[in-house]
Design an enzyme around this catalytic site. Structure first.
Site, PDB file in Angstrom:
ATOM      1  N   ASP A  33      32.941   6.753  62.646  1.00  0.00           N
ATOM      2  CA  ASP A  33      33.960   7.138  61.665  1.00  0.00           C
ATOM      3  C   ASP A  33      33.404   6.888  60.259  1.00  0.00           C
ATOM      4  OD1 ASP A  33      37.371   7.374  61.867  1.00  0.00           O
ATOM      5  OD2 ASP A  33      36.449   6.944  59.924  1.00  0.00           O
ATOM      6  N   ASN A  91      45.735   8.835  68.043  1.00  0.00           N
ATOM      7  CA  ASN A  91      46.868   9.274  67.230  1.00  0.00           C
ATOM      8  C   ASN A  91      47.229  10.698  67.644  1.00  0.00           C
ATOM      9  OD1 ASN A  91      46.915   6.883  65.672  1.00  0.00           O
ATOM     10  ND2 ASN A  91      45.247   7.643  64.397  1.00  0.00           N
ATOM     11  N   VAL A 100      43.373  14.705  61.927  1.00  0.00           N
ATOM     12  CA  VAL A 100      42.446  15.788  62.281  1.00  0.00           C
ATOM     13  C   VAL A 100      42.936  16.430  63.584  1.00  0.00           C
ATOM     14  CG1 VAL A 100      40.073  16.386  62.851  1.00  0.00           C
ATOM     15  CG2 VAL A 100      40.526  14.582  61.168  1.00  0.00           C
ATOM     16  N   HIS A 104      40.836  13.377  69.598  1.00  0.00           N
ATOM     17  CA  HIS A 104      39.809  12.347  69.477  1.00  0.00           C
ATOM     18  C   HIS A 104      40.398  10.998  69.850  1.00  0.00           C
ATOM     19  CE1 HIS A 104      41.814  12.853  65.574  1.00  0.00           C
ATOM     20  NE2 HIS A 104      41.669  11.545  65.394  1.00  0.00           N
ATOM     21  N   HIS A 106      39.715   6.968  69.020  1.00  0.00           N
ATOM     22  CA  HIS A 106      39.025   5.952  68.223  1.00  0.00           C
ATOM     23  C   HIS A 106      38.641   4.798  69.146  1.00  0.00           C
ATOM     24  CE1 HIS A 106      40.650   7.255  64.120  1.00  0.00           C
ATOM     25  NE2 HIS A 106      41.468   7.887  64.936  1.00  0.00           N
TER      26      HIS A 106
HETATM   27  P1  AMP Z   1      43.306  10.461  62.888  1.00  0.00           P
HETATM   28  O1  AMP Z   1      43.329  11.965  62.954  1.00  0.00           O
HETATM   29  O2  AMP Z   1      44.380   9.917  62.011  1.00  0.00           O
HETATM   30  O3  AMP Z   1      43.299   9.805  64.243  1.00  0.00           O
HETATM   31  O4  AMP Z   1      41.956   9.990  62.202  1.00  0.00           O
HETATM   32  C1  AMP Z   1      40.924  10.832  61.798  1.00  0.00           C
HETATM   33  C2  AMP Z   1      39.725   9.972  61.531  1.00  0.00           C
HETATM   34  O5  AMP Z   1      38.619  10.821  61.276  1.00  0.00           O
HETATM   35  C3  AMP Z   1      39.845   9.025  60.333  1.00  0.00           C
HETATM   36  O6  AMP Z   1      39.614   7.681  60.776  1.00  0.00           O
HETATM   37  C4  AMP Z   1      38.760   9.509  59.380  1.00  0.00           C
HETATM   38  O7  AMP Z   1      38.137   8.446  58.684  1.00  0.00           O
HETATM   39  C5  AMP Z   1      37.799  10.216  60.323  1.00  0.00           C
HETATM   40  N1  AMP Z   1      36.998  11.290  59.744  1.00  0.00           N
HETATM   41  C6  AMP Z   1      37.447  12.380  59.075  1.00  0.00           C
HETATM   42  N2  AMP Z   1      36.427  13.175  58.729  1.00  0.00           N
HETATM   43  C7  AMP Z   1      35.295  12.589  59.209  1.00  0.00           C
HETATM   44  C8  AMP Z   1      33.910  12.922  59.181  1.00  0.00           C
HETATM   45  N3  AMP Z   1      33.471  14.045  58.578  1.00  0.00           N
HETATM   46  N4  AMP Z   1      33.027  12.073  59.749  1.00  0.00           N
HETATM   47  C9  AMP Z   1      33.459  10.936  60.343  1.00  0.00           C
HETATM   48  N5  AMP Z   1      34.747  10.566  60.411  1.00  0.00           N
HETATM   49  C10 AMP Z   1      35.663  11.378  59.861  1.00  0.00           C
END
Ligand code: AMP
Length: 119
Positions: A33, A91, A100, A104, A106
């Site tokens: 991340d 999430n 996003v 995914h 975490h």
């Molecule tokens: P969420 O959709 O809330 O579960 O989290 C999306 C995660 O993607 C966040 O922790 C961001 O820091 C991470 N993120 C977004 N864009 C990138 C990227 N280009 N490379 C790595 N991590 C990313």
């Protein structure tokens, strides 16, 4: 919700945007991340086009689900955090705080992760 092929993880998968890769096989990609919340903070994504856990759990094949689950466990072991422990987080949707729209998980570890839910 329809899959957005321009989402940031789709662009990582198609090579448009770089990532700090941790693991890859034919079904799964994992990368660090870019805004880590713990010493280990890895994102694991399926290569298939799934919006969320809800979409993946309903529509992915048994093989995709098995490959993804196996990969998450293997990545945690390879990162050396299986013994000390870690937290998985998916999430999902607006109330889940998903930013996003590509499924995914975490993986948080390398230090105590803290309370399960805050706020
Ligand atoms: P969420 O959709 O809330 O579960 O989290 C999306 C995660 O993607 C966040 O922790 C961001 O820091 C991470 N993120 C977004 N864009 C990138 C990227 N280009 N490379 C790595 N991590 C990313």
């Amino acid at each position: 919700m329809a899959y957005d092929p321009d989402n940031i993880f789709a662009r990582i998968l198609n090579g448009e945007i770089p990532c700090d890769k941790v693991y890859e096989d034919d079904q799964v990609l994992a990368f660090n991340d870019h805004n880590p919340q713990r010493p280990v903070h890895v994102l694991v994504i399926p290569k298939g086009e799934y919006v969320s856990f809800d979409d993946f759990s309903a529509n992915a094949s048994e093989a995709e689900i098995a490959a993804f689950t196996r990969a998450v466990g293997r990545i945690a072991r390879d990162l050396g955090i299986a013994e000390t422990g870690y937290r998985l987080l998916a999430n999902t949707g607006p109330h889940g705080g998903q930013e996003v729209p590509h499924y995914h998980v975490h993986i948080f570890g390398g230090a105590p992760v803290g309370p399960m839910v805050s706020g």
